[in-house]
Write a protein that holds these residues in place. Structure first.
Motif, PDB file in Angstrom:
ATOM      1  N   SER A  47      20.924  23.425 -22.683  1.00 40.03           N
ATOM      2  CA  SER A  47      21.843  23.219 -23.806  1.00 40.03           C
ATOM      3  C   SER A  47      22.131  21.734 -23.975  1.00 40.03           C
ATOM      4  CB  SER A  47      23.126  24.032 -23.610  1.00 40.03           C
ATOM      5  OG  SER A  47      23.918  23.421 -22.634  1.00 40.03           O
ATOM      6  N   ASP A  48      22.191  20.997 -22.861  1.00 44.18           N
ATOM      7  CA  ASP A  48      22.364  19.541 -22.984  1.00 44.18           C
ATOM      8  C   ASP A  48      21.162  18.914 -23.675  1.00 44.18           C
ATOM      9  OD1 ASP A  48      24.862  19.261 -22.002  1.00 44.18           O
ATOM     10  OD2 ASP A  48      24.232  19.024 -19.920  1.00 44.18           O
ATOM     11  N   ALA A  49      19.980  19.348 -23.267  1.00 44.27           N
ATOM     12  CA  ALA A  49      18.772  18.811 -23.878  1.00 44.27           C
ATOM     13  C   ALA A  49      18.767  19.107 -25.373  1.00 44.27           C
ATOM     14  CB  ALA A  49      17.529  19.419 -23.222  1.00 44.27           C
ATOM     15  N   ARG A  50      19.218  20.317 -25.717  1.00 42.00           N
ATOM     16  CA  ARG A  50      19.238  20.684 -27.130  1.00 42.00           C
ATOM     17  C   ARG A  50      20.193  19.788 -27.897  1.00 42.00           C
ATOM     18  NH1 ARG A  50      21.360  25.812 -27.222  1.00 42.00           N
ATOM     19  NH2 ARG A  50      19.591  26.445 -25.951  1.00 42.00           N
ATOM     20  N   ARG A  51      21.351  19.503 -27.275  1.00 38.99           N
ATOM     21  CA  ARG A  51      22.313  18.626 -27.951  1.00 38.99           C
ATOM     22  C   ARG A  51      21.712  17.244 -28.178  1.00 38.99           C
ATOM     23  NH1 ARG A  51      27.467  20.534 -25.358  1.00 38.99           N
ATOM     24  NH2 ARG A  51      27.887  22.418 -26.549  1.00 38.99           N
ATOM     25  N   ILE A  52      21.037  16.734 -27.147  1.00 37.32           N
ATOM     26  CA  ILE A  52      20.433  15.405 -27.303  1.00 37.32           C
ATOM     27  C   ILE A  52      19.383  15.457 -28.401  1.00 37.32           C
ATOM     28  CG2 ILE A  52      19.014  13.652 -26.165  1.00 37.32           C
ATOM     29  CD1 ILE A  52      20.447  14.384 -23.572  1.00 37.32           C
ATOM     30  N   ALA A  53      18.582  16.531 -28.400  1.00 32.50           N
ATOM     31  CA  ALA A  53      17.499  16.641 -29.370  1.00 32.50           C
ATOM     32  C   ALA A  53      18.037  16.699 -30.793  1.00 32.50           C
ATOM     33  CB  ALA A  53      16.665  17.883 -29.080  1.00 32.50           C
ATOM     34  N   THR A  54      19.190  17.312 -30.984  1.00 35.32           N
ATOM     35  CA  THR A  54      19.728  17.399 -32.340  1.00 35.32           C
ATOM     36  C   THR A  54      20.755  16.308 -32.610  1.00 35.32           C
ATOM     37  OG1 THR A  54      21.322  18.981 -31.509  1.00 35.32           O
ATOM     38  CG2 THR A  54      19.377  19.893 -32.575  1.00 35.32           C
ATOM     39  N   ASP A  55      20.701  15.230 -31.811  1.00 41.88           N
ATOM     40  CA  ASP A  55      21.571  14.063 -31.994  1.00 41.88           C
ATOM     41  C   ASP A  55      23.042  14.382 -31.830  1.00 41.88           C
ATOM     42  OD1 ASP A  55      19.281  12.617 -32.569  1.00 41.88           O
ATOM     43  OD2 ASP A  55      19.373  13.296 -34.652  1.00 41.88           O
ATOM     44  N   GLY A  56      23.332  15.472 -31.172  1.00 36.32           N
ATOM     45  CA  GLY A  56      24.739  15.760 -30.918  1.00 36.32           C
ATOM     46  C   GLY A  56      25.201  15.030 -29.681  1.00 36.32           C
ATOM     47  N   LEU A  57      26.434  15.295 -29.300  1.00 35.67           N
ATOM     48  CA  LEU A  57      26.952  14.656 -28.101  1.00 35.67           C
ATOM     49  C   LEU A  57      26.724  15.577 -26.917  1.00 35.67           C
ATOM     50  CD1 LEU A  57      30.283  13.383 -29.601  1.00 35.67           C
ATOM     51  CD2 LEU A  57      28.443  11.931 -28.744  1.00 35.67           C
ATOM     52  N   ALA A  58      26.006  15.080 -25.911  1.00 37.07           N
ATOM     53  CA  ALA A  58      25.802  15.880 -24.716  1.00 37.07           C
ATOM     54  C   ALA A  58      26.868  15.531 -23.707  1.00 37.07           C
ATOM     55  CB  ALA A  58      24.425  15.616 -24.135  1.00 37.07           C
TER      56      ALA A  58
END
Lengths: 263, 566, 580
Positions: free
Chosen positions: B201-212
């Motif tokens: 889920s952290d990787a997904r946040r980084i991938a979608t430019d969200g805040l991890a």
């Protein structure tokens, strides 16, 4: 307006007297000024087309109209000279002395025995079990049902055939030894053979009770009744000995009805 | 998302266009004399539009539901391939590790012994006459509890050792300069489930430019892989969706002709759609049964069914650390069944008389105006959310009961008691019973009432001797339905009954119920595979079976009753 | 006609026990009415307890302070960048502001006590204000924040019992080493002293009775249990003796401890708490809680008694005195509680609001509506209008009836096992919550829709079919529009039920503490969220007493929503009701 003879069977004592009885349901008049005198120990038939007020009048006689919201009864109705719409008369006491049999057999979902014992039990008429047994047996015998059910008094009343059910209901009514028995088209839901048994029974019961029967069938009225009253549009049109009504009606409406021109 | 949104919009445009094309082609096919068409022009339009839009939208919906899961899976697979070398060295380390081997052996021995004890217990339970030996059974029971503890401890130790080895391998590889992709893959292959999910889920946040919540080179590498897969799948889905929409448009457009039975086609599609909807109800039941059964079977592979159904002790805390053996896991659900039964009985003692009597009063005595005001009030009671009842029990009823008993000299009454939960649940059930009984009483034919009144019976005699006996099957059915609702009610008991798994007959103590334990076991941090979590599903299965049986009986009783008077 | 009414035997027999029968009738009728009254009464109690519990939460006491937004504190690197502003020490700013109100407070412990007038989380709110308008830096800014929850309850009169009265004499305060000596020219404290003596005497008697009871019980028992009881009895007797000794005439002034009411003497910005009362009732000794100068022959003074002893409440006398001082200075005002609606959940009750849960409920309900209404209506249409009467249809029907009675928590287990573990959908998300609630609501919608479809007379269908409409045209053009009001009503009632449902959502993790409201947009469906009933559940568990009122207030909000929904359903039913 109508030509009714007050007492068509002068030899018998008068049981029920109605004077100007009117009934209205929520303001709609269903019965107009009915006056009639009904003798004891005989069968009186009310005939007429549906909606003519014959059942309404019947229901006045044990104050069953009280159970309908918005029903209003006027005029005077006496049984044995006692005004039944009087405040001092309790409908419970009245109904105990005026039995009623309905169109569709309506035995309670209880055993045959309990059905017949219902009245004596609620009114506290029998103090001991043997007394009650006796009352039940007598009532069933009078209703001509004892032979058929004496070995299965514990079976539910609803397990009987239609005609038996109706005789059970009659037994239930006479178990409290009423003075008047009202019958509201008691055979309309029965086949001809069962009807014949009931008619036979009515004839036997005539010995002891004042019986008033509402019927659709003119043949039945002719067969079982001594007096006949013809109702039409909420009016009592004609009342007299059954023979006279059927052979020599005085009113044209009665004539039209019994000859089948309407009905 | 934006590409998908554009595609969705494009499909909507094509769908509208398809409708127009189908319609106008149909009209032009008969040169305007629409009476010669088999189906109305609109149906031709619908036909083309449905085949243009429906398959594409189903694809998009599936992508929306499962797209991210697929991306996760692909990412994990790719990264795991990179970590093959690391995995291999981890496995050799595992095989070579004497401690792991020793623990595996201990586990095998313990499992054998547990099986033996379970068998012996089963034999004893089925024994009869002089062979019965309660003392020995008890001894075996305690031995079993002991064994379960030891098993849990050993399993924990094995997992702990595994984690140790894993971290060792990964640290070594990091020092030796292994690629971040390999490290990420290793993490995804062998870390415990929660850590894997967090990583993804952290990787997904980084991938979608969200805040991890954190950042690391491994995460960035994983995010890059993920982004690539996400883009690929998205573009693929977008392309296929457009293609099938377009294909559908072209194909169905060619079918439009004067004699084409467009209406029949559209209508059979509609019927199919309606049928599929009704299948969802069945699918739900199947889903419930299978998910409960599946997880319960896993639970019963560690805890024997007899132990669960007849054990007298419930404390599902499996030892968390090696030194916590005393804090055992015991899965005897009898205290829960007893607690559920007690609260249900209390609730019924409150609800049946009040509900039944109010139904009788409202249907037989009350005037129309009184009925018109009182009935909605009862319905309000039914509409109040159960969490509100729970709060009421916690805040008002519990302290009131405590105060009452303190007044008459019993001081040690707890606020969260079976009594307070039962009373409030009874209140919740009142409208349920009263509205069901009301239906039942009203369906008793008027002729029976007339018959009784004509005999000179009073109202109460008619009710007590004719109406109630006649309505009895229906009333019993209503009560059964109410019981099943009480058994399955959750929030009131969670908030008001406490959590102590006491096996007691005293309603002033706190008890626990099946539903409370399900909530307790499944809220908060959990490991999905532990017996503790799985036991919740076993309890859910019990609950489902109990309520199902009661409902089936009740519905059948009520239905028979209805048929009798209809 | 007979002349004298001849009373028949049956009538006599029936009349005999008529009285008893009518009494039974009356009793039964009364029991029925009592049952209805009980149900209505319980509803009234339920609602009134929640309304009375929840109303206080709709107002809040706000503390308005002038904060000095000193550049050095707020913008440490001086570049006005967001990063720098985020590193500012806003809690220091707030602390400085409250210290200027009470400059006499200096000790570390006293200061910490002073800062507990508000919760430290307000610093973040101040930061947000500055981030929004960096022009505030360097200015004196009026900042409002909610008072700490317990003090808010105190000002609403919900925390302690207190009273105050005007004394007869004039007051003198004389600071000494051990605090301050309080003297009145009249015996203004005499009644209080007597009252406290009574309280102490009653306490001693209670201890002695308990001791006697224990001794008695101990005689029936033996072993260590009896010994323990005797020991306790002895302890009780000794405590009672101590108390009685304190009350001896020559024992000097009566000491006031934390188990007794607090007595505060107030005069013109000074407050003294009495630590002991003189026997003659003309004064005592104490310590300053506010102010500190001596006073001679002051007329304007009052005595404040806080009857709830310190050990049985959550706020000290000192905090109460500060709060009252701030209130007198006009820094505290009671207003409508906007925090309740503008904020999401918080650990601090005074900042906690329902916004997050409200948004979560909206998102969850959107999913539920999108899924359960069409599928429910379609299923009902299929079963009522299309389905052949075969075994499969019968199976679906039985199945729907049983699903309607499956406990809601089982749907939660289904959601956990299937949607989260098998499909891999995110935990705590409105998407999953909506899916679970949809499955749960489906039977309700189906049953309501079928009833509505059944109510459409067969003649309408026959008329449509007779003019050559296909079955689908008949259903969609004629039956469905006529049944729509009924369907709508049923669907709304089902959805209102779903909106109040809690248990299945606990299973899928919507029970977490979530301090940010989810976005009201597409991405909000997969963000962690909670819903109104779960928020109520979470708050009902809150340790702080102020959460009690918040819970009740949240319930009122939820009930208002549900009443709105149901009113809509009733309106629709009335508006479009058709009778055939």
């Amino acid at each position: 307006m109508t030509d009714t003879s007050p007492n068509p069977a002068a030899e018998l004592p008068i049981k029920v007297v109605a004077r100007d009885v009117t009934v209205s349901y929520s303001g709609k008049q269903a019965l107009h000024d009915v006056s009639i005198e009904i003798p004891d120990r005989s069968v009186t038939a009310f005939i007429g087309p549906s909606g003519c007020g014959k059942s309404t009048f019947l229901r006045c006689l044990n104050r069953m109209n009280d159970t309908i919201d918005g029903a209003k009864v006027g005029g005077s109705l006496t049984i044995d000279g006692q005004e039944i719409n009087d405040k001092s008369i309790d409908p419970v006491v009245l109904r105990a002395s005026v039995g009623m049999v309905f169109q569709k057999p309506n035995p309670f979902p209880k055993s045959i025995y309990d059905n017949v014992a219902y009245g004596p039990r609620i009114h506290g008429l029998a103090l001991t079990r043997p007394e009650l047994d006796e009352i039940v047996e007598n009532a069933l015998r009078k209703a001509g049902l004892w032979e058929e059910v004496s070995d299965r008094l514990n079976h539910p009343g609803t397990s009987l055939s239609g005609g038996q059910q109706q005789r059970l209901v009659i037994a239930r009514a006479i178990a409290v030894n009423p003075e008047v028995i009202l019958m509201d088209e008691p055979c309309s839901a029965l086949d001809p053979i069962a009807t014949a048994r009931i008619e036979e029974l009515i004839d036997e019961l005539r010995e002891n009770y004042c019986i008033i029967i509402v019927t659709h069938s003119m043949q039945q009225a002719a067969r079982v009744s001594q007096q006949t009253a013809f109702f039409h549009m909420g009016n009592l049109v004609e009342y007299g000995p059954t023979e006279d009504i059927f052979t020599n009606p005085r009113d044209t409406r009665t004539q039209d009805y019994i000859t089948g021109r309407f009905g | 998302m934006s590409i998908i949104a554009i595609v969705a919009l494009a499909i909507i445009v094509m769908l509208a266009g398809g409708f127009y094309v189908g319609r106008s082609r149909a009209i032009s096919a008969v040169s305007g004399a629409t009476a010669r068409l088999h189906s109305l022009p609109n149906f031709h339009g619908y036909y083309v539009a449905i085949w243009t839009g429906l398959p594409a939208f189903i694809l998009l919906a599936a992508y929306g539901m499962f797209g991210s899961g697929l991306v996760d899976r692909l990412t994990a697979m790719e990264l795991r391939r990179d970590a093959a070398a690391l995995t291999a060295s981890f496995e050799t380390a595992l095989e070579a590790d004497t401690e792991t081997l020793a623990l595996a052996e201990t586990l095998a021995v313990l499992r054998d012994r547990a099986d033996g004890v379970a068998e012996a217990m089963a034999d004893l339970r089925s024994a009869s006459g002089s062979d019965r030996d309660p003392a020995r059974l008890e001894a075996l029971q305690s031995e079993q509890t002991d064994l379960v503890n030891q098993l849990a401890t050993a399993e924990d130790a094995r997992l702990g050792r595994r984690a140790e080895l894993r971290d060792g391998v990964s640290d070594e590889a990091a020092e030796a300069g292994a690629s971040v992709r390999a490290l990420a893959g290793f993490e995804l292959a062998h870390a415990p489930r929660e850590r894997r999910q967090l990583f993804l889920s952290d990787a997904r946040r980084i991938a979608t430019d969200g805040l991890a919540s954190r950042a690391s080179p491994e995460l960035d590498a994983a995010a890059a892989v993920m982004r690539r897969h996400a883009d690929q799948i998205r573009n693929l889905v977008a392309g296929i969706a457009i293609a099938i929409a377009f294909g559908g448009l072209i194909r169905t457009r060619g079918q439009v002709a004067a004699a084409f039975r467009a209406r029949n086609h559209v209508e059979s599609l509609v019927t199919a759609m309606l049928f599929l909807s009704s299948v969802i109800a069945i699918m739900t039941t199947i889903g419930i049964v299978f998910s409960l059964l599946f997880e319960s079977l896993r639970f019963f592979s560690t805890v024997p069914l007899t132990e669960f159904l007849f054990g007298l002790q419930w404390s599902p805390q499996i030892a968390l650390r090696a030194d916590q053996v005393g804090q055992s896991g015991a899965f005897g659900a009898v205290p829960l069944f007893a607690g559920t039964a007690m609260i249900t009985v209390i609730a019924m003692i409150v609800a049946v008389p009040i509900g039944l009597l109010s139904a009788i009063y409202l249907s037989e005595y009350a005037g129309p105006r009184f009925r018109l005001t009182a009935k909605p009030v009862l319905e309000i009671l039914a509409g109040v959310p159960t969490v509100v009842y729970g709060f009421f029990a916690l805040l008002t009823v519990g302290p009131a009961i405590r105060g009452f008993f303190a007044m008459i000299g019993i001081d040690d009454v707890v606020t969260q008691s079976a009594l307070s939960a039962g009373l409030v649940m009874g209140v919740m059930i009142i409208p349920f019973i009263s509205s069901l009984s009301d239906d039942v009483i009203n369906s008793v034919p008027q002729s029976l009432r007339d018959g009784s009144y004509a005999m000179g019976a009073t109202k109460s005699e008619t009710i007590g001797r004719v109406i109630i006996p006649a309505a009895l099957p229906g009333i019993v059915g209503a009560i059964l339905l109410a019981v099943s609702r009480a058994v399955g009610e959750t929030m009131i008991v969670v908030m008001a009954a406490g959590q102590g798994a006491n096996l007691t007959a005293n309603p002033l103590e706190s008890v626990t119920t099946i539903t409370v334990q399900i909530v307790m076991l499944l809220t908060g941090d959990q490991e999905f595979d532990s017996p503790k979590t799985l036991s919740a599903f076993a309890l859910g299965l019990v609950l489902f079976v109990i309520t199902l049986v009661m409902n089936v009986i009740a519905l059948r009783v009520v239905q028979r009753y209805r048929e009798k008077y209809d | 006609m007979t002349d004298t009414p001849d009373i028949s035997p049956i009538r006599t027999a029936v009349s005999k026990n008529l009285g008893a029968r009518y009494r039974a009738e009356l009793r039964f009728r009364a029991a029925g009415l009592a049952a209805v009254a009980a149900a209505v009464g319980i509803l009234v109690i339920l609602l009134s307890s929640i309304v009375s519990g929840g109303l206080p939460a709709f107002t809040v006491n706000e503390l308005e302070l002038t904060v000095d937004l000193d550049e050095e504190l707020v913008d440490p690197s001086g570049e006005r960048s967001e990063d720098s502003l985020r590193r500012g020490s806003y809690s220091r700013v707030l602390q400085n502001a409250i210290r200027t109100e009470f400059p006499e407070v200096t000790g570390r412990r006293e200061l910490r006590n002073l800062f507990s007038l508000y919760t430290a989380l307000n610093a973040t709110r101040l930061m947000d204000e500055v981030l929004e308008d960096p022009g505030l830096i360097g200015t004196q800014h009026r900042f409002t924040m909610p008072l700490a929850d317990d003090l808010d309850l105190y000002l609403k009169g919900l925390l302690v019992e207190e009273r105050s009265f005007q004394p007869q004499g004039t007051l003198s305060l004389e600071p000494s080493d051990a605090g301050v000596v309080v003297r009145s020219t009249a015996t203004d404290f005499r009644d209080l002293a007597a009252e406290i003596a009574r309280t102490l005497r009653a306490r001693a008697t209670l201890l002695e009775t308990e001791a006697d009871r224990l001794t008695e019980r101990a005689q029936e028992l033996s072993g260590t249990e009896a010994e323990d009881m005797l020991y306790d009895a002895d302890l009780n007797r000794r405590q009672a003796a101590d108390i009685r000794a304190r009350l001896e005439i020559d024992a000097g002034p009566i000491e006031l401890d934390n188990s007794l009411p607090s007595i505060l003497v107030e005069s013109e910005g000074r407050t003294v708490r009495l630590a002991s009362l003189a026997r003659n009732g003309a004064g005592g000794t104490g310590e300053y809680l506010l102010g500190g100068d001596s006073v001679e022959a002051e007329n304007a003074w009052s005595i404040q008694v806080i009857d709830t002893p310190v050990e049985r409440r959550r706020v000290s006398d000192q905090l109460i005195v500060w709060t009252r001082a701030l209130e007198e200075r006009g820094a505290i005002s009671s207003t409508f509680n906007t925090y309740l609606f503008a904020n999401a959940d918080s650990r601090e009750p005074e900042l906690a609001g329902v916004k997050g849960a409200l948004y979560g409920s909206i998102l969850t309900m959107i999913i539920t509506i999108i899924i359960s209404v069409p599928i429910g209506v379609f299923t009902a249409l299929y079963l009522e209008e299309y389905a052949p009467k075969n075994r499969f249809t019968a199976l679906i029907e039985v199945n729907i009836n049983n699903l309607a009675a499956v406990p809601s928590i089982v749907f939660g287990l289904l959601g956990l096992a299937v949607f989260i573990n098998a499909f891999g959908l995110p935990r705590s998300a409105p998407l999953v919550g909506g899916l679970v609630l949809s499955l749960m609501t489906l039977p309700t919608v189906i049953i309501a829709t079928r009833a509505a479809l059944k109510a459409v007379p067969q003649s309408i269908r026959q008329a449509a079919l007779a003019v050559g409409a296909s079955r689908t045209q008949t259903v969609f053009h004629h039956v469905l529009p006529l049944a729509a009001p009924g369907i709508l009503t049923g669907a709304i009632i089902g959805l209102a039920q779903a909106m109040g449902e809690t248990a299945p959502l606990l299973m899928i993790g919507m029970v977490a503490f979530i301090a940010d409201a989810p976005t009201l947009g597409l991405e909000g469906f997969t963000e962690p969220a909670t819903v109104m009933p779960v928020q109520i559940f979470l708050w009902s568990d809150g340790a702080e007493r102020a959460f009690e009122a918040r819970t009740a207030a949240a319930i009122l909000v939820l009930l208002a929503l549900m009443i709105g929904f149901n009113a809509l359903a009733i309106y629709l039913r009335r508006r479009f009701e058709r009778r055939w």
